[in-house]
Design an enzyme around this catalytic site. Structure first.
Site, PDB file in Angstrom:
ATOM      1  N   MET A  30     -10.356  -6.301  14.684  1.00 60.48           N
ATOM      2  CA  MET A  30     -10.797  -4.918  14.862  1.00 60.48           C
ATOM      3  C   MET A  30     -12.316  -4.825  14.703  1.00 60.48           C
ATOM      4  O   MET A  30     -12.865  -3.760  14.403  1.00 60.48           O
ATOM      5  CB  MET A  30     -10.080  -3.984  13.886  1.00 60.48           C
ATOM      6  CG  MET A  30      -8.602  -3.849  14.193  1.00 60.48           C
ATOM      7  SD  MET A  30      -7.885  -2.268  13.701  1.00 60.48           S
ATOM      8  CE  MET A  30      -8.176  -2.292  11.944  1.00 60.48           C
ATOM      9  N   HIS A  37     -13.311 -13.908   9.560  1.00 59.38           N
ATOM     10  CA  HIS A  37     -12.972 -13.959  10.979  1.00 59.38           C
ATOM     11  C   HIS A  37     -13.479 -15.254  11.609  1.00 59.38           C
ATOM     12  O   HIS A  37     -12.782 -15.901  12.402  1.00 59.38           O
ATOM     13  CB  HIS A  37     -13.589 -12.770  11.730  1.00 59.38           C
ATOM     14  CG  HIS A  37     -13.028 -11.446  11.355  1.00 59.38           C
ATOM     15  ND1 HIS A  37     -13.766 -10.488  10.705  1.00 59.38           N
ATOM     16  CD2 HIS A  37     -11.800 -10.902  11.554  1.00 59.38           C
ATOM     17  CE1 HIS A  37     -13.030  -9.406  10.513  1.00 59.38           C
ATOM     18  NE2 HIS A  37     -11.826  -9.626  11.014  1.00 59.38           N
ATOM     19  N   GLY A 149      -5.223 -14.318   9.390  1.00 55.12           N
ATOM     20  CA  GLY A 149      -5.537 -14.678   8.013  1.00 55.12           C
ATOM     21  C   GLY A 149      -4.408 -14.316   7.057  1.00 55.12           C
ATOM     22  O   GLY A 149      -3.717 -13.315   7.237  1.00 55.12           O
ATOM     23  N   ASP A 152      -3.801 -10.768   4.893  1.00 54.08           N
ATOM     24  CA  ASP A 152      -2.790  -9.811   5.332  1.00 54.08           C
ATOM     25  C   ASP A 152      -1.478 -10.570   5.537  1.00 54.08           C
ATOM     26  O   ASP A 152      -0.973 -10.668   6.662  1.00 54.08           O
ATOM     27  CB  ASP A 152      -3.227  -9.127   6.625  1.00 54.08           C
ATOM     28  CG  ASP A 152      -4.501  -8.321   6.437  1.00 54.08           C
ATOM     29  OD1 ASP A 152      -4.445  -7.279   5.766  1.00 54.08           O
ATOM     30  OD2 ASP A 152      -5.551  -8.740   6.946  1.00 54.08           O
ATOM     31  N   GLN A 155       1.443  -8.777   7.143  1.00 53.92           N
ATOM     32  CA  GLN A 155       1.197  -8.636   8.574  1.00 53.92           C
ATOM     33  C   GLN A 155       1.491  -9.949   9.297  1.00 53.92           C
ATOM     34  O   GLN A 155       2.086  -9.946  10.387  1.00 53.92           O
ATOM     35  CB  GLN A 155      -0.253  -8.221   8.809  1.00 53.92           C
ATOM     36  CG  GLN A 155      -0.661  -8.183  10.271  1.00 53.92           C
ATOM     37  CD  GLN A 155      -2.095  -7.748  10.454  1.00 53.92           C
ATOM     38  OE1 GLN A 155      -2.386  -6.561  10.493  1.00 53.92           O
ATOM     39  NE2 GLN A 155      -3.008  -8.694  10.557  1.00 53.92           N
TER      40      GLN A 155
END
Length: 282
Positions: A30, A37, A149, A152, A155
């Protein structure tokens, strides 16, 4: 580095690359990129011929409109950061309309009950939004491998379930949590922390590490009580939840078993910034 803004453009590029038998790795983000990242991108570059990074603030996974409005949008900065890793990264930075058309809503998903644990109890509709955007991005980019990753972790498990339940031919790869030198898990939200809260935030990981040690000799309930007590005494950080859960079902453990693996999960408010973290326990 080429940036594509339309799904038709990225479709054409991907089809051409796949016709050359090249493997495609994918890192959906995002934006507001950071070293965490970049660690995913680096792993993707090692394991694939081509890496695609999407930069898209997904409106359907925000249960708080104010949080969506405040979320940083820094495309130029993000691209420059990616260039420090490689000039051969493909960036897909679509508009909301390009991804959703005029129907900016989530599809409904079942994730084998994973969606009702932890984050699911506090963020209504969040994982429907996550499932919707990840499924759409997988359909657009058609990667061989996708990188997420472990910060999370819930998720990650949900996306693995999404792929399995919908027979999507993408290998979902979890990557280690990338931490600042003081232990704080890297997050785009960290930059919004006021100085005193940023200084206090490493207490989260410090507490998780001690909880891991205690889990070796104490029950999950005792460890949970200890963690809650630590945050009750803290002046700046407010605990939203702490739970020790089975890594497969994400259900809170009632009695430890040597045959299962567990992680400790935590969500904490530092002023109005919500931070999450987790740690493997065995």
């Amino acid at each position: 580095m080429i940036i594509y803004y339309k799904k038709e453009e990225i479709n054409t590029v991907v089809e051409e690359l796949k016709s050359q038998q090249l493997t495609i790795g994918f890192v959906p983000t995002m934006g507001a990129l950071h070293e965490g990242h970049l660690s995913l991108v680096k792993k993707g570059l090692q394991q694939n011929d081509i890496i695609v990074v999407s930069i898209f603030v997904n409106p359907t996974q925000f249960d708080n409109k104010e949080d969506l409005e405040k979320y940083p949008r820094t495309l130029d900065r993000d691209v420059n950061l990616l260039k420090t890793v490689s000039d051969d990264i493909i960036v897909y930075a679509p508009t909301v309309e390009d991804v959703y058309g005029k129907n900016i809503t989530s599809s409904k998903f079942k994730f084998n009950g994973l969606e009702f644990e932890m984050e699911g109890k506090f963020r209504e509709g969040h994982f429907d939004g996550v499932g919707t955007i990840v499924k759409r991005l997988f359909e657009i980019v058609k990667p061989n491998n996708a990188y997420f990753g472990e910060k999370d972790y819930q998720q990650l498990r949900i996306i693995q379930t999404l792929v399995k339940n919908n027979n999507i031919s993408v290998k979902v790869i979890g990557c280690n949590i990338f931490r600042a030198n003081d232990g704080l898990a890297m997050s785009s939200r960290n930059e919004r922390l006021k100085p005193e809260y940023r200084k206090a935030a490493p207490f989260i990981y410090k507490t998780l590490k001690t909880a891991k040690q205690k889990f070796g000799t104490k029950s999950a309930n005792k460890v949970t009580e200890w963690v809650k007590n630590q945050f009750e005494k803290h002046d700046l950080l407010k605990l939203e939840y702490f739970t020790i859960a089975d890594i497969q079902t994400l259900k809170t453990v009632t009695r430890k078993s040597n045959k299962k693996q567990y992680r400790a999960f935590i969500a904490v408010y530092a002023d109005d910034i919500r931070l999450i973290d987790n740690i493997a326990l065995n």
